[in-house]
Scaffold this motif. Structure first.
Motif, PDB file in Angstrom:
ATOM      1  N   ASP A 152       0.822  -1.211   0.000  1.00 29.15           N
ATOM      2  CA  ASP A 152       0.000   0.000   0.000  1.00 29.15           C
ATOM      3  C   ASP A 152       0.857   1.263   0.000  1.00 29.15           C
ATOM      4  OD1 ASP A 152      -2.237  -1.539   0.009  1.00 29.15           O
ATOM      5  OD2 ASP A 152      -2.829  -1.108   2.072  1.00 29.15           O
ATOM      6  N   TRP A 153       1.896   1.267   0.818  1.00 32.85           N
ATOM      7  CA  TRP A 153       2.790   2.432   0.862  1.00 32.85           C
ATOM      8  C   TRP A 153       3.467   2.644  -0.485  1.00 32.85           C
ATOM      9  CZ3 TRP A 153       3.752   6.591   3.726  1.00 32.85           C
ATOM     10  CH2 TRP A 153       3.238   6.635   5.024  1.00 32.85           C
ATOM     11  N   THR A 154       3.869   1.549  -1.120  1.00 25.33           N
ATOM     12  CA  THR A 154       4.533   1.679  -2.418  1.00 25.33           C
ATOM     13  C   THR A 154       3.570   2.272  -3.440  1.00 25.33           C
ATOM     14  OG1 THR A 154       5.874  -0.244  -1.853  1.00 25.33           O
ATOM     15  CG2 THR A 154       5.876   0.424  -4.161  1.00 25.33           C
ATOM     16  N   THR A 158       4.019   5.827  -5.217  1.00 28.13           N
ATOM     17  CA  THR A 158       4.103   5.830  -6.678  1.00 28.13           C
ATOM     18  C   THR A 158       3.161   6.892  -7.244  1.00 28.13           C
ATOM     19  OG1 THR A 158       4.652   3.475  -6.719  1.00 28.13           O
ATOM     20  CG2 THR A 158       3.824   4.425  -8.767  1.00 28.13           C
ATOM     21  N   GLY A 159       1.948   6.956  -6.703  1.00 25.74           N
ATOM     22  CA  GLY A 159       0.973   7.958  -7.158  1.00 25.74           C
ATOM     23  C   GLY A 159       1.470   9.377  -6.913  1.00 25.74           C
ATOM     24  N   ALA A 163       2.618  12.247  -9.781  1.00 25.23           N
ATOM     25  CA  ALA A 163       2.105  13.627  -9.815  1.00 25.23           C
ATOM     26  C   ALA A 163       3.266  14.619  -9.739  1.00 25.23           C
ATOM     27  CB  ALA A 163       1.120  13.845  -8.662  1.00 25.23           C
ATOM     28  N   ALA A 164       4.263  14.318  -8.901  1.00 26.13           N
ATOM     29  CA  ALA A 164       5.429  15.210  -8.772  1.00 26.13           C
ATOM     30  C   ALA A 164       6.198  15.274 -10.098  1.00 26.13           C
ATOM     31  CB  ALA A 164       6.347  14.711  -7.651  1.00 26.13           C
ATOM     32  N   ALA A 179      11.292   4.604  -7.784  1.00 26.20           N
ATOM     33  CA  ALA A 179      11.631   5.557  -6.724  1.00 26.20           C
ATOM     34  C   ALA A 179      10.811   5.282  -5.472  1.00 26.20           C
ATOM     35  CB  ALA A 179      11.400   6.987  -7.212  1.00 26.20           C
ATOM     36  N   ALA A 180       9.537   4.931  -5.669  1.00 26.36           N
ATOM     37  CA  ALA A 180       8.680   4.612  -4.519  1.00 26.36           C
ATOM     38  C   ALA A 180       9.214   3.384  -3.790  1.00 26.36           C
ATOM     39  CB  ALA A 180       7.237   4.378  -4.978  1.00 26.36           C
ATOM     40  N   ARG A 181       9.634   2.364  -4.543  1.00 27.25           N
ATOM     41  CA  ARG A 181      10.190   1.164  -3.893  1.00 27.25           C
ATOM     42  C   ARG A 181      11.463   1.507  -3.110  1.00 27.25           C
ATOM     43  NH1 ARG A 181       8.209  -1.577  -8.695  1.00 27.25           N
ATOM     44  NH2 ARG A 181      10.159  -1.114  -9.775  1.00 27.25           N
TER      45      ARG A 181
END
Lengths: 220, 220
Positions: A152-154, A158-159, A163-164, A179-181
């Motif tokens: 869920d955090w990943t 990621t979302g 957006a960034a 990058a999220a991972r």
């Protein structure tokens, strides 16, 4: 992510119990039951965080809230059900955190950083978060279907990083999922090492170090 | 770090056993004992990695090497001693890895990256490394003084990053100890998440992602 988190938040009676807990006058029977259930959950979280799943019994939980074992079983039929409830209660905290953070109307990248900053504080201060983290580590020894960690955090990050990227906040060509991972790996590793070596007393400084490296690498 | 690692390497008879294992002709009694001890250690590592400490018995280890429990006890007096030996055996691998990597005469920063690349492969392929990682997570439930995790790697990387800073390979003003802690957090978190979600099948790709972010942030 949003769907599952929304469901788990709506279905969390302990959260509801806490919201109604401040009301004056005699509580209707149903509210009392919800409050009791919430007390049991908190006691279980304290014990799971301190001793782990194996060395916590339903009797220990009952003793901590000064109830009979039967009263605990009325709310949670097994120790496994208690562990599952603690982990689900932990997972229900993150959408609340996200909502509060979104209300500040920060940029997507700052929202991601703020979420993780607040998560670091929760790992230091919130016994449900601490218990959930320990139970997730002990999952091979718990006979219950705990929700999968990290996923869920990943997805959330990621979302936010997508957006960034759209807003030009992070370097062109960045893969938001990769990058999220990396952020989740750095955060999780940091909190675990801080727990093992310092019982999380240094988690805020340790997270600042990891955050500065990772967000520094991302930012344009 | 060097001192402790050197001692643990020198004291590791299983390593010695393996080095002599390829020799032809009848082995002297002492070598045979060392080889047996090494077989027991590997069998224990396989079981600890797959089932964890609690669900592995000395009988299981004995069965796996087709020996009596007494023969196992001759080398390791308790299950805790076996767990300790596996973790020490894991810790003895890193100085060997460092020596091999240093022989390639890379720059300090590339030595750090190469060490971590090879560690990622070891987590994927080496059952002693996998067992050691699992035992370290289970340390609250093991009645033995396991050596502290993370500390040696953090010191090793701090030294390499200090040298990289002196050579102008990483950004001026970088705190080598903070950067080393961020690397260890990212590496450990990455390998743990890869283990939980994919049984480490994706560890090489996941490490490449984390490495690129962290080393990208450091490099001048």
């Amino acid at each position: 992510m949003t769907d599952r988190l929304a469901v788990s938040q709506a279905g969390d009676s302990a959260f509801a119990a806490r919201q109604f807990g401040g009301r004056r006058g005699p509580a209707p029977k149903q509210d009392r039951a919800a409050r009791t259930k919430s007390l049991v959950l908190t006691a279980a979280a304290e014990l799971f965080a301190a001793r782990g799943f194996r060395h916590t019994s339903v009797k220990d939980v009952a003793d901590r809230v000064e109830m009979t074992k039967g009263a605990v079983y009325f709310h949670y039929p097994t120790k496994e059900a208690l562990a599952l409830a603690v982990v689900e209660h932990l997972y229900a905290k993150w959408p609340t955190l996200l909502e509060e953070t979104r209300a500040r109307k920060l940029s997507p990248l700052d929202t991601a950083a703020e979420m993780l900053d607040r998560a670091a504080l929760a790992f230091r201060d919130d016994v449900v978060v601490q218990a959930g983290a320990r139970l997730q580590l002990e999952r091979p020894h718990i006979d219950a279907e705990l929700p999968p960690p990290y996923v869920d955090w990943t997805e959330l990050l990621t979302g936010l990083l997508s957006a960034a990227l759209d807003e030009g906040q992070i370097k062109a060509g960045t893969d938001p999922a990769a990058a999220a991972r990396a952020l989740v790996a750095g955060f999780f590793g940091m909190q675990h090492i801080s727990d093992v070596l310092e019982q999380r007393a240094d988690i805020v400084e340790r997270w600042a170090e990891v955050r500065d490296f990772l967000f520094g690498a991302l930012r344009t």
